[in-house]
Design an enzyme around this catalytic site. Sequence first.
Site, PDB file in Angstrom:
ATOM      1  N   GLY A 164       0.698  -1.283   0.102  1.00  0.00           N
ATOM      2  CA  GLY A 164       0.234   0.019  -0.128  1.00  0.00           C
ATOM      3  C   GLY A 164       0.748   1.231   0.040  1.00  0.00           C
ATOM      4  O   GLY A 164       0.363   2.209   0.544  1.00  0.00           O
ATOM      5  N   GLU A 200      16.963  -2.081  -2.130  1.00  0.00           N
ATOM      6  CA  GLU A 200      16.903  -1.848  -3.566  1.00  0.00           C
ATOM      7  C   GLU A 200      17.563  -0.826  -4.014  1.00  0.00           C
ATOM      8  O   GLU A 200      17.678   0.377  -3.347  1.00  0.00           O
ATOM      9  CB  GLU A 200      15.284  -1.707  -4.007  1.00  0.00           C
ATOM     10  CG  GLU A 200      14.859  -3.099  -4.408  1.00  0.00           C
ATOM     11  CD  GLU A 200      13.306  -3.115  -5.044  1.00  0.00           C
ATOM     12  OE1 GLU A 200      13.023  -1.866  -5.063  1.00  0.00           O
ATOM     13  OE2 GLU A 200      12.921  -4.171  -4.955  1.00  0.00           O
ATOM     14  N   TYR A 202      17.586   2.791  -5.846  1.00  0.00           N
ATOM     15  CA  TYR A 202      16.479   3.675  -6.163  1.00  0.00           C
ATOM     16  C   TYR A 202      16.666   3.999  -7.777  1.00  0.00           C
ATOM     17  O   TYR A 202      17.598   4.385  -8.151  1.00  0.00           O
ATOM     18  CB  TYR A 202      16.633   4.809  -5.284  1.00  0.00           C
ATOM     19  CG  TYR A 202      15.491   6.045  -5.827  1.00  0.00           C
ATOM     20  CD1 TYR A 202      14.480   5.926  -5.158  1.00  0.00           C
ATOM     21  CD2 TYR A 202      15.713   6.945  -6.381  1.00  0.00           C
ATOM     22  CE1 TYR A 202      13.205   6.565  -5.425  1.00  0.00           C
ATOM     23  CE2 TYR A 202      15.029   8.186  -6.643  1.00  0.00           C
ATOM     24  CZ  TYR A 202      13.544   7.899  -6.145  1.00  0.00           C
ATOM     25  OH  TYR A 202      12.575   8.607  -6.716  1.00  0.00           O
ATOM     26  N   GLU A 288       7.311  -6.409  -7.309  1.00  0.00           N
ATOM     27  CA  GLU A 288       6.783  -7.352  -6.351  1.00  0.00           C
ATOM     28  C   GLU A 288       5.456  -8.085  -7.233  1.00  0.00           C
ATOM     29  O   GLU A 288       4.945  -7.388  -8.032  1.00  0.00           O
ATOM     30  CB  GLU A 288       6.124  -6.537  -5.141  1.00  0.00           C
ATOM     31  CG  GLU A 288       5.035  -5.461  -5.426  1.00  0.00           C
ATOM     32  CD  GLU A 288       4.072  -4.985  -4.296  1.00  0.00           C
ATOM     33  OE1 GLU A 288       4.066  -5.709  -3.383  1.00  0.00           O
ATOM     34  OE2 GLU A 288       3.471  -4.012  -4.601  1.00  0.00           O
ATOM     35  N   ARG A 292      -3.738 -10.927  -5.822  1.00  0.00           N
ATOM     36  CA  ARG A 292      -5.183 -10.776  -5.450  1.00  0.00           C
ATOM     37  C   ARG A 292      -5.421 -10.192  -6.856  1.00  0.00           C
ATOM     38  O   ARG A 292      -4.960  -9.741  -7.861  1.00  0.00           O
ATOM     39  CB  ARG A 292      -5.554 -10.121  -4.208  1.00  0.00           C
ATOM     40  CG  ARG A 292      -4.627  -8.757  -4.541  1.00  0.00           C
ATOM     41  CD  ARG A 292      -4.779  -7.884  -3.504  1.00  0.00           C
ATOM     42  NE  ARG A 292      -3.833  -6.861  -3.415  1.00  0.00           N
ATOM     43  CZ  ARG A 292      -3.532  -5.713  -3.901  1.00  0.00           C
ATOM     44  NH1 ARG A 292      -4.436  -5.386  -5.038  1.00  0.00           N
ATOM     45  NH2 ARG A 292      -2.787  -4.920  -3.599  1.00  0.00           N
TER      46      ARG A 292
HETATM   47  P1  ADP Z   1       3.937  -1.353  -2.289  1.00  0.00           P
HETATM   48  O1  ADP Z   1       3.565  -2.698  -2.025  1.00  0.00           O
HETATM   49  O2  ADP Z   1       3.766  -0.584  -1.162  1.00  0.00           O
HETATM   50  O3  ADP Z   1       2.629  -0.860  -3.259  1.00  0.00           O
HETATM   51  P2  ADP Z   1       5.746  -1.457  -4.439  1.00  0.00           P
HETATM   52  O4  ADP Z   1       7.212  -2.116  -4.175  1.00  0.00           O
HETATM   53  O5  ADP Z   1       4.741  -2.043  -5.230  1.00  0.00           O
HETATM   54  O6  ADP Z   1       5.006  -1.168  -2.956  1.00  0.00           O
HETATM   55  O7  ADP Z   1       6.116   0.070  -4.790  1.00  0.00           O
HETATM   56  C1  ADP Z   1       5.243   1.068  -5.029  1.00  0.00           C
HETATM   57  C2  ADP Z   1       6.030   2.292  -5.725  1.00  0.00           C
HETATM   58  O8  ADP Z   1       7.036   2.900  -5.115  1.00  0.00           O
HETATM   59  C3  ADP Z   1       6.341   1.868  -7.101  1.00  0.00           C
HETATM   60  O9  ADP Z   1       5.337   2.021  -7.832  1.00  0.00           O
HETATM   61  C4  ADP Z   1       7.231   3.167  -7.416  1.00  0.00           C
HETATM   62  O10 ADP Z   1       6.604   4.272  -7.648  1.00  0.00           O
HETATM   63  C5  ADP Z   1       7.917   3.262  -6.041  1.00  0.00           C
HETATM   64  N1  ADP Z   1       9.347   2.328  -5.946  1.00  0.00           N
HETATM   65  C6  ADP Z   1       9.365   1.193  -5.384  1.00  0.00           C
HETATM   66  N2  ADP Z   1      10.363   0.736  -5.549  1.00  0.00           N
HETATM   67  C7  ADP Z   1      11.347   1.254  -6.209  1.00  0.00           C
HETATM   68  C8  ADP Z   1      12.893   1.554  -6.528  1.00  0.00           C
HETATM   69  N3  ADP Z   1      13.624   0.784  -6.204  1.00  0.00           N
HETATM   70  N4  ADP Z   1      13.256   2.774  -7.034  1.00  0.00           N
HETATM   71  C9  ADP Z   1      12.347   4.010  -7.387  1.00  0.00           C
HETATM   72  N5  ADP Z   1      10.837   3.755  -6.871  1.00  0.00           N
HETATM   73  C10 ADP Z   1      10.386   2.627  -6.168  1.00  0.00           C
END
Ligand code: ADP
Length: 446
Positions: A164, A200, A202, A288, A292
Amino acid sequence: MFKRILIANRGEIALRIIRACHEMNIEAVAVFSEADRGADYLRQTDRAVCIGSTIPKESYLRMDRIIAAAEVTGADAIHPGYGFLAENAQFAQMCRDCKLEFIGPSADAMRKLGDKASARQIAKAARVPTVPGSDGLVESDEEAVEVAESIGFPVMIKASAGGGGRGMRIARDKTDLIAALKQARQEAAGAFNNDAIYLEKYIDQPRHVEVQIMADQSGAVIHLYERDCTIQRRHQKLIEEAPSPAIDSRTRRDLCHAAVKLAKAAKYTTAGTVEFLVDAKGKFYFIEVNARIQVEHPVTEMLTGIDLIKLQIKAAAGEPLGISQRSVRTDGHVIECRINAEDPYNGFRPCAGRIEKFRPPGGFGVRLDSHVFEGYKVSPYYDSLVGKLIVHQPTRLEAIRAMQRCLREMTVEPIKTTIPFHLRVLEHPRFQAGEIDTGFIERTLL
Ligand code: ADP
């Protein structure tokens, strides 16, 4: 096929599932909290059972009461929707132990993919490109510094159990990292009851592109192409569209193929989404899996003409998908705006309250998935989604124009909604040109 499905959710997604059930000749049983008593969508169900008080912990998150409600009403399956218990492997297992089919993947697949660090390992093993980062969890500050220096700053600290848009922190240098690690662990422990974190790289100004997959019990896996969810605020999606304006057909093919490979490696069944970041050069990295049905699933439904909830129910019931990869076709362009009861001029503060005037938009290629009506009271206890507005047009430009027209036509008063904010995004020349990244909103419009 199931005879009666209990829907362990509320609001627009509960209504969406009720509709699919009835079209499949399946009875729909709803559960509701005291706050949702009398809600209009409950009248569409065959039975509705109160499972507790307003706060989710005492109702929509009470596994014991939901299972009891399913047993009392003679349901043979439970659809969790999204949020609440949708990705709770323990609940999936409990349902099946009670001879109720959980409409989702196996508890084992959910556990492996629900934990983000473990999902990364599976992706790596399946040769799906992942964001450069730690090999599994980061246990100590020294290890974190070592990993960060080898991949290069800035880095992102992520909670393995996160979701989220929460549980993420950026660190720009070593000092930053050490301070952020402690906070990240504390936050993760508080929010997810699990302080495991990983690192990770960025990715600078990425786009978020995800692939819809569907798998049956026999091991057949298909993809239903991608959705671009780059328009976000604080890592939360606001607008989704398909096809992604940012990828070429070769990247699309590779991305979709990678998603299917990952689903097969995890022995995944039913509906799921494999999320990727795409960098400025068009290189993609797995981030990820969402095990669901997702909020933005209608985008894919309109693009492909395939009802994903029905297909998900079929797959959960052990029926073959009945759709080959080759028969999945896409048509035109689809955009979805999430209409939230939030004040965009006041930090997106949630705006609960009674809707006195409600006029939904309509017209060619327009779909509104919503459970609200005139007189509906938006509760402060649940997410602020009032409805999802989806338009389907031959081209992206026509879809933008149709969405603008619909947003101007739609009336939700007197509560504040994100409608005016969506209009600002849609009229922006950079959005219209498709030149956006996940930081666009924060940099340009806030
Ligand atoms: P959640 O499970 O909380 O939704 P995500 O891993 O899907 O988290 O990441 C949500 C958002 O965060 C991504 O769509 C992106 O905008 C940002 N994000 C996640 N990982 C990275 C990364 N390694 N570098 C830059 N932005 C990231």
